[in-house]
Every structure is written in structure tokens, then in C-alpha cells.
Design a protein around this motif. Structure first.
Motif, short mmCIF file in Angstrom:
data_model
loop_
_atom_site.label_atom_id
_atom_site.label_comp_id
_atom_site.label_asym_id
_atom_site.label_seq_id
_atom_site.Cartn_x
_atom_site.Cartn_y
_atom_site.Cartn_z
N UNK A 45 0.80 -1.22 0.00
CA UNK A 45 0.00 0.00 0.00
C UNK A 45 0.84 1.28 0.00
N UNK A 46 2.14 1.17 -0.16
CA UNK A 46 2.99 2.37 -0.06
C UNK A 46 2.61 3.43 -1.09
N UNK A 47 2.15 3.01 -2.27
CA UNK A 47 1.78 4.00 -3.29
C UNK A 47 0.58 4.83 -2.86
N UNK A 48 -0.27 4.29 -2.02
CA UNK A 48 -1.48 4.98 -1.60
C UNK A 48 -1.32 5.76 -0.30
N UNK A 49 -0.12 5.72 0.28
CA UNK A 49 0.13 6.43 1.54
C UNK A 49 0.84 7.76 1.33
N UNK A 50 1.24 8.06 0.10
CA UNK A 50 1.86 9.35 -0.22
C UNK A 50 3.09 9.60 0.66
N UNK A 51 4.13 8.82 0.38
CA UNK A 51 5.33 8.88 1.21
C UNK A 51 6.10 10.17 0.97
N UNK A 52 6.71 10.66 2.06
CA UNK A 52 7.53 11.86 1.99
C UNK A 52 8.97 11.55 1.61
N UNK A 53 9.88 12.48 1.88
CA UNK A 53 11.29 12.29 1.50
C UNK A 53 11.89 11.05 2.15
N UNK A 54 12.91 10.49 1.47
CA UNK A 54 13.60 9.33 2.03
C UNK A 54 14.84 9.73 2.82
N UNK A 55 15.32 10.95 2.64
CA UNK A 55 16.54 11.37 3.33
C UNK A 55 16.25 12.37 4.45
N UNK A 56 15.18 13.11 4.37
CA UNK A 56 14.77 14.06 5.40
C UNK A 56 13.54 13.49 6.07
N UNK A 57 13.75 12.70 7.13
CA UNK A 57 12.66 11.96 7.76
C UNK A 57 12.65 12.22 9.27
N UNK A 58 11.50 12.07 9.90
CA UNK A 58 11.45 12.27 11.35
C UNK A 58 12.30 11.28 12.15
N UNK A 59 12.44 10.04 11.65
CA UNK A 59 13.16 9.04 12.45
C UNK A 59 13.85 7.99 11.58
N UNK A 60 14.27 8.37 10.38
CA UNK A 60 15.07 7.46 9.58
C UNK A 60 14.33 6.68 8.52
N UNK A 61 12.99 6.67 8.56
CA UNK A 61 12.19 5.97 7.56
C UNK A 61 11.23 6.97 6.91
N UNK A 62 10.98 6.79 5.61
CA UNK A 62 10.00 7.63 4.93
C UNK A 62 8.62 7.45 5.58
N UNK A 63 7.88 8.55 5.70
CA UNK A 63 6.58 8.50 6.38
C UNK A 63 5.48 9.00 5.46
N UNK A 64 4.26 8.59 5.76
CA UNK A 64 3.10 9.07 5.03
C UNK A 64 2.89 10.56 5.33
N UNK A 65 2.55 11.30 4.27
CA UNK A 65 2.29 12.73 4.45
C UNK A 65 0.84 13.01 4.84
N UNK A 66 0.02 11.98 4.92
CA UNK A 66 -1.40 12.16 5.21
C UNK A 66 -1.60 12.35 6.72
N UNK A 67 -2.40 13.34 7.09
CA UNK A 67 -2.79 13.54 8.49
C UNK A 67 -3.97 12.61 8.76
N UNK A 68 -3.74 11.56 9.53
CA UNK A 68 -4.78 10.56 9.75
C UNK A 68 -5.96 11.10 10.56
N UNK A 69 -5.76 12.18 11.29
CA UNK A 69 -6.88 12.77 12.04
C UNK A 69 -7.76 13.65 11.15
N UNK A 70 -7.22 14.11 10.03
CA UNK A 70 -7.99 14.96 9.12
C UNK A 70 -7.51 14.73 7.70
N UNK A 71 -7.73 13.54 7.15
CA UNK A 71 -7.20 13.24 5.82
C UNK A 71 -7.82 14.14 4.75
N UNK A 72 -6.96 14.70 3.91
CA UNK A 72 -7.38 15.56 2.81
C UNK A 72 -7.49 14.69 1.56
N UNK A 73 -8.68 14.20 1.29
CA UNK A 73 -8.86 13.28 0.18
C UNK A 73 -8.77 13.97 -1.18
N UNK A 74 -8.89 15.29 -1.19
CA UNK A 74 -8.68 16.01 -2.45
C UNK A 74 -7.21 16.00 -2.83
#
Length: 343
Positions: A187-216
Motif C-alpha cells: 500500500x505504499x503508493x497509496x500512503x503518499x510517502x515523503x522524503x527518504x533522506x529528510x525523515x522524522x526518524x530514519x524511515x520515509x513517512x506518510x504525508x497524510x494527516x490521519x486525524x484529518x485526511x485531505x482526500x482532495x
């Protein structure tokens, strides 16, 4: 801290729950499982769990009795961030990474506990053996002969963006409550991953805010949610997360502690796939299309297909790193790469 949109959460399937009678049954389940599962009450008898049931302060005092006098790394977020440790508008981190002694960190948590919109304080992936005496021995899961990394995660109400880890993971809630939202590897393609080198803790993360997902902005996230599973864990419960499954993690109580165990099925001398991906971006991604096609075919030939046709024409004693890898041949590849990358 705001809760996730109930409509979104309620629509997600729950992670299946299983019962295990003993360490042998847990071991058997872990060896065959390829999807997540929850074990309620797996670590309910831990002293740390019992301390946390009395109060969050008792849990912190219990941890302090075992800590070593050394600096701990801690993330300090911003008020108004809803506990989300993430990027700011400029794609820098919205938290500071500091070092401090554990009693001082806990004193800060004491001071903000129960206050509205307290800044997030989070100690992530602290090695149990390196930073504590006796804490692991008194609070651990018997996982047999696996080579484990045992870590503790402590903090206030926090939200950690969806990411994945290379090893398998058994996550045990010791204090507080946590919600995990999980997605299969593909499902990585559907999670909208952020940068691979500038990460909060070493792994690419989803850019989606799960509390308020912007489906547009992130329309494919609806597809990800169709494949998602959610688990809400109380103190004493455990969750198995298979290698490379994506997981969004929320600490729901004012103070939360999690102990987790990572392990890999692969031999320790194998390289890290993420390193290979990073190097492929450096060496292949921006080549002309015809050359990229050649290298894609060559990767399939040597790496992904890797059938007998690759070596059938080479005498067995001369196949070197084209044969099954072992400690010696893996070391030769590593030495070759180090020489090549240092030029």
C-alpha cells in the motif's frame, strides 16, 4: 489531543485477536503469521504494567529505579501540534531533539501532565540493555532463540506518522493506551510517502494527516483505508507487526510506555535493502530510459529471478558471490562496495 475522525476509524477492519497458551504457542504463531495479530493480556503480569495501573507517576518512578545515569535522547514537540511529531510548513521537523537525564525529562512530564495542549515529549527506541539495569529482566517476553533488539518508547500523547520497519516487530503496551493503524506492504503508493533522506526518524513517512485526511490532495488514501486494520491496545496487550507493514501509532493516554522487540529472519551479515535502494537512486534513477531498462532487466536476472540459468554455465567452485551467500562471500561484496564508494 484531537481524536481521529470517528467515521474513518469505525470503517477500518480490526486486527484479529488470538490466544496463546505459552511461549511455545507464541513462537509457533510468530513463525507462521504473515499478517498482524493482537494478543490481549500477553504482558499483563509485568511489574511495569502493574505500576502503571496504579498511576502514571508510579510507572515513571518504577522506570527511574532501573535507569542508568546517562543522557537520554528526547523529542520535544510544539504546543498546538495535536501531539503530531512531523514536518512543519517548511518541511523541517516540528520538534526539537535534545539530550537530558531521565529524571529531568520525567520531571517535565510531571509538570505538564493533565494540562491542556501540553507539548509532546517523546523518548523513542531507547535500548533496554544499554540504558537500564534489570528493567528487561523483570519485564520481557520469551521469544526463544531470536536475536532481538529490545527497546522502550515513553512519552505523552503523541502521533507518529505511518512508516514501516525492516524487521518483524512485537509491540507490547506497558502503560497507557495506543492505537495502531496498519497497512499491508504493497500500500505504499497509496500512503503518499515523503522524503527518504529528510525523515522524522530514519524511515520515509506518510504525508497524510490521519486525524484529518485531505482526500482532495491524497485521493488514493481511500484505497489504502480499504486495506487498513486498526488495533487499540490497553496496558498488557501486544501487537505483532510483520516486517515492512506500514503502521501509524498514537499514544492515547497522558503518559504511555511501549516495549517492543525487533528481529529479522535474514542472517545478520546480509546488507540493508534500504541502502541498495538509496544507491540505486544515486546510480540508476536519472539515467536515460534505455539504460534504465537494461539495469532493470539485469536486476531481475541477478536479484529477483536469480534462477539456475544465471550460474549453470559457471563451474560451481568459481561462482563466488553468484552462489548462495554466506558470511565470507557477503564480506567480499561489502569490501568491494566500500572500495567503490570511497573513490
Amino acid at each position: 489531543m484531537a481524536e481521529a475522525d470517528p467515521g474513518v476509524v469505525d470503517a477500518i477492519a480490526r486486527v484479529p485477536e488470538v490466544t496463546v497458551a505459552d511461549a511455545a504457542a507464541l513462537d509457533a504463531r510468530l513463525r507462521t503469521a504473515d499478517t498482524p495479530f493482537v494478543v490481549r493480556g500477553l504482558v499483563a503480569d509485568w511489574p511495569l504494567v502493574r505500576a502503571g495501573r496504579r498511576s502514571a507517576k508510579d510507572a515513571r518512578d518504577y522506570v527511574l529505579r532501573h535507569h542508568r545515569d546517562r543522557p537520554f535522547t528526547v523529542a520535544a514537540g510544539q504546543p498546538g501540534s495535536d501531539g503530531r511529531l512531523f514536518y512543519d510548513d517548511a518541511m523541517a521537523m516540528n520538534f526539537r531533539t535534545l539530550t537530558a537525564k531521565l529524571p529531568d525529562i520525567f520531571a517535565k512530564i510531571d509538570a505538564v501532565e493533565g494540562t491542556a495542549d501540553a507539548l509532546p515529549i517523546y523518548l523513542a527506541s531507547i535500548d533496554l540493555h544499554e540504558f537500564f539495569d534489570g528493567l528487561h529482566e523483570a519485564n520481557h517476553v520469551d521469544l526463544g532463540d531470536r536475536t532481538l533488539i529490545a527497546s522502550i518508547w515513553m512519552g505523552t500523547r503523541t502521533r507518529i506518522a505511518a512508516h514501516n520497519d525492516v524487521p518483524h516487530n512485537l509491540a507490547c503496551v506497558a502503560v497507557g493506551r495506543r492505537r495502531f493503524t496498519l497497512f499491508p506492504r504493497e500500500q505504499f503508493r497509496n500512503l503518499y510517502l515523503g522524503p527518504v533522506d529528510n525523515t522524522p526518524a530514519g524511515r520515509a513517512v506518510s504525508m497524510v494527516d490521519f486525524h484529518a485526511p485531505d482526500f482532495a490532495e491524497y485521493p488514493r488514501f481511500r484505497e489504502a483505508l480499504d486495506h487498513a486494520q486498526v488495533a487499540e491496545l490497553d496496558a498488557g496487550d501486544a501487537l505483532y507487526i510483520p516486517a515492512l507493514w506500514w503502521h501509524h501509532v498514537e499514544g492515547l493516554a497522558a503518559f504511555n510506555v511501549l516495549v517492543n522487540y525487533w528481529w529479522r529472519d535474514a542472517p545478520r551479515w546480509l546488507g540493508q535493502p534500504q541502502d541498495a535502494l538509496n544507491h540505486a537512486m544515486l546510480a540508476i534513477r536519472d539515467l536515460p530510459e534505455d539504460q534504465k531498462k537494461y539495469w532493470r532487466d539485469l536486476f531481475d536476472y541477478y536479484v529477483f529471478e536469480n534462477d539456475e540459468a544465471v550460474v549453470a554455465h559457471i563451474p560451481e567452485q568459481a561462482r563466488s558471490v553468484l552462489g548462495p551467500l554466506n558470511t565470507e562471500s557477503a564480506g567480499r561484496i561489502r569490501a568491494f562496495l566500500l572500495r567503490a564508494l570511497s573513490r
